[in-house]
Each structure stands twice: as structure tokens, then as C-alpha cells.
Write a protein that holds these residues in place. Sequence first.
Motif, short mmCIF file in Angstrom:
data_model
loop_
_atom_site.label_atom_id
_atom_site.label_comp_id
_atom_site.label_asym_id
_atom_site.label_seq_id
_atom_site.Cartn_x
_atom_site.Cartn_y
_atom_site.Cartn_z
N GLY A 183 43.99 32.44 30.24
CA GLY A 183 42.36 31.32 30.88
C GLY A 183 42.60 31.30 32.36
N GLY A 184 42.24 30.84 33.00
CA GLY A 184 41.94 30.96 34.50
C GLY A 184 41.58 29.56 34.89
N ARG A 185 41.21 29.96 36.35
CA ARG A 185 40.42 28.80 37.30
C ARG A 185 39.54 30.05 38.37
N LEU A 186 39.22 28.41 39.06
CA LEU A 186 38.56 28.81 40.29
C LEU A 186 39.67 28.10 41.92
N LEU A 187 39.26 29.84 42.31
CA LEU A 187 39.90 28.99 43.51
C LEU A 187 39.17 29.43 45.06
N PRO A 188 40.22 28.44 46.21
CA PRO A 188 39.76 28.99 47.61
C PRO A 188 39.97 30.35 47.61
N GLY A 189 39.27 31.36 48.67
CA GLY A 189 40.12 32.52 48.59
C GLY A 189 39.88 31.77 50.72
N ILE A 190 39.93 33.58 51.11
CA ILE A 190 40.25 34.37 52.57
C ILE A 190 39.01 33.06 53.16
N ALA A 191 37.68 34.09 52.08
CA ALA A 191 36.45 33.78 53.34
C ALA A 191 35.32 33.64 52.05
N GLY A 192 36.23 32.50 50.95
CA GLY A 192 35.16 32.29 50.19
C GLY A 192 35.85 32.24 48.90
N PRO A 193 35.17 31.94 47.54
CA PRO A 193 35.46 31.73 46.23
C PRO A 193 36.06 32.52 45.61
N ALA A 194 37.78 32.36 45.18
CA ALA A 194 38.41 33.42 44.39
C ALA A 194 38.96 33.59 42.97
N ALA A 195 39.04 33.51 41.85
CA ALA A 195 38.96 33.69 40.67
C ALA A 195 40.42 34.13 39.90
N GLN A 196 41.00 33.57 39.41
CA GLN A 196 42.58 34.06 38.96
C GLN A 196 43.01 34.04 37.17
N PHE A 197 43.03 35.06 36.94
CA PHE A 197 43.17 35.05 35.14
C PHE A 197 44.47 34.89 34.93
N MET A 198 45.42 33.88 33.73
CA MET A 198 46.66 33.76 34.13
C MET A 198 47.42 34.78 33.08
N TYR A 199 48.40 35.73 32.69
CA TYR A 199 48.70 35.99 31.27
C TYR A 199 49.84 35.63 31.24
N GLU A 200 50.97 35.55 29.79
CA GLU A 200 51.54 35.71 29.63
C GLU A 200 52.15 36.25 28.24
N ASN A 201 53.37 36.21 28.55
CA ASN A 201 53.61 37.55 26.57
C ASN A 201 55.31 36.54 26.03
N GLY A 202 55.39 36.75 24.79
CA GLY A 202 55.93 36.24 24.15
C GLY A 202 57.75 35.36 24.15
N ALA A 203 57.90 35.88 25.93
CA ALA A 203 59.56 35.50 26.63
C ALA A 203 58.59 34.69 27.41
N GLY A 204 57.36 34.47 27.66
CA GLY A 204 56.43 33.18 28.71
C GLY A 204 56.57 33.77 30.01
N ALA A 205 56.48 34.93 29.99
CA ALA A 205 56.46 35.43 31.42
C ALA A 205 55.50 35.23 31.52
N ARG A 206 54.95 35.40 32.81
CA ARG A 206 53.72 35.11 33.33
C ARG A 206 53.42 36.28 34.48
N LEU A 207 52.28 36.93 34.08
CA LEU A 207 51.30 37.85 35.33
C LEU A 207 49.65 37.35 35.73
N ALA A 208 49.46 37.55 37.09
CA ALA A 208 48.27 36.75 37.62
C ALA A 208 47.07 37.71 37.98
N LEU A 209 45.95 37.74 37.33
CA LEU A 209 45.21 38.67 38.74
C LEU A 209 44.01 37.85 39.06
N TYR A 210 43.79 37.89 40.13
CA TYR A 210 43.90 36.89 41.67
C TYR A 210 42.58 38.33 42.08
N MET A 211 41.33 37.59 42.08
CA MET A 211 40.07 38.49 42.64
C MET A 211 39.24 38.15 43.30
N SER A 212 38.33 38.53 44.29
CA SER A 212 37.63 38.08 45.49
C SER A 212 36.40 39.30 45.75
#
Length: 271
Positions: A183-212
Motif C-alpha cells: 500500500g502507501g501513504r502521504l508524507l511531508p516532503g522537503i518542499a511539499g507533499p510526498a508519496a511512499q509506496f511500500m513493498y514486501e517479499n515472502g521473507a518479510g523484507a521491505r522496499l519503499a518507493l518515495y516520490m515528490s
Amino acid sequence: MSDDLDPGAASRLSEPDLRALSAFVDDELTAAEHQALGARLTINRRAANRVACYRTQRAALRVLFADPAAQTSRSYVVLRTRTSWWHRMALAVSAFAAGAALAGLAGLAGLAGVISTPVTPLSAQMAFARQADLAYVVYAPERRHPVEVTAARKGALVDWLSKRLNRPLSAPSLREYGYALLGGRLLPGIAGPAAQFMYENGAGARLALYMSPASQREVAIQLLREGDRRTFSWANDHMSYALSGQMAEGQLREIAVDVCSESGGHPEKWR
């Protein structure tokens, strides 16, 4: 909660702040309080560092006081001290405009930028990468609240974040690498809003894609190393992206190349 959790505050964390951070780690806050405090942690490194310490202590205590009969193998605990993040951030912070837009979060006071200095595209992009890394540190360990909107509502999530960032967004598929969208969430960025998408594999390790949104049209890939974490960041079409995770640099870079290509970038230009 006191003003020390405001990113502009200079004093140490107060006792009420420490109790609130402890309650955050122990899942003792309401959903609204948890969301509000989590958002503040993404822009306050002192508080985020304290949360990381609390999580380390909790994990150590669980191992030390676990039932021996329930253990199938020996457990070892290693506690390491690290240089405070805000010390390493001092030079970077002095080079870019720091701010946040959190007026829509329940229970939060307004926050505002306190520094405004011309910056180069590379220094701005590295500051963006550090912000993405901090967001990863705060939310990747979360078991109960890793995202604000789950992947079950992917369409609504992408539409909502696109509207808030005023740019058409997409959540790239990483199933080829064994990672599913949480899923994802809305976050504060350096100069405005930012978005984060969170990913998970079968072992529970996670990656996050952050954008603004970014002022630069295009910035080649850069690598940020923080402990065992790696963040690859880049910009294309006036959007900054950062992919954070705890994996080998080569593997994370490969994923970043695919994400960049899928988002309309030109990874073939990276050297």
C-alpha cells in the motif's frame, strides 16, 4: 506533545515526548495519534533516532527474557552505537530549504520551513534521498501500520496521492523481484507533499518507493548509504524518486533501473 517534536525546535526531547515515542513503539496510541506522530517522525531525526533505539531495546529484551524451552537455537544480541543522524545531516540541511505541510493531519500543529538557500540539483537530490531514507526507517519496521491505505484499494490510493501531489502517479509492479505492493501513504516532503509506496517479499523484507515533485527536469541516479540501508534516487520529468531497502547495492540498482524506465525515465543515460 511539546514543541520539541517540531523540526525547528532545538531543545532536547521532554519527558512527555519520550512517553509518546515509547507508546508509538509499543502500539499504545490510537490510530489517529499513531498516524500523526509517524508523520512527524519523518521530518524530525532526533525523535526518529529515539524510536529506533526503543525498537532495538525492545528486540533485545524479547530475546533476553524469552522462554528457553521455546528456543530451538541460540540467540545473540548485538547493540551498536551510531553517530547521530542529525550531526551527519548538518551540512546538507544548511544547503536546502527545509519545510513540511502537515496541516491536514489530526492533532498536529503547523510546521514551516526555516532555511532557504540556493542549491545545486545534486545537493537537492541527496537531501531528497535522505528524506526518503528516514521515511523508510520510520515505516518499514511497522507491523501494524506500514501503510496508510492498503493495496486492496490500489486504485483509490493512486488517485488520492496523484491528486495531493498534483501529478499522475503509478505504483510499479515489483513482482518480478518477489515483492508485492502493501500500500502507501502521504508524507511531508522537503518542499511539499510526498508519496511512499511500500513493498514486501515472502521473507518479510521491505522496499519503499518515495516520490515528490522536483524543480529539476532530470537528475542521474545517486546512491545513499546509511548503515545496512541503501537508497537509489533520481529525477525525471520534474519528479524525484527514491528506492530504499536493505539489500545488495547491485540488486537494488537493478530494481531502480526498472522503476525508472516504467515511470518514463531514461536509465540508459546513467553512468
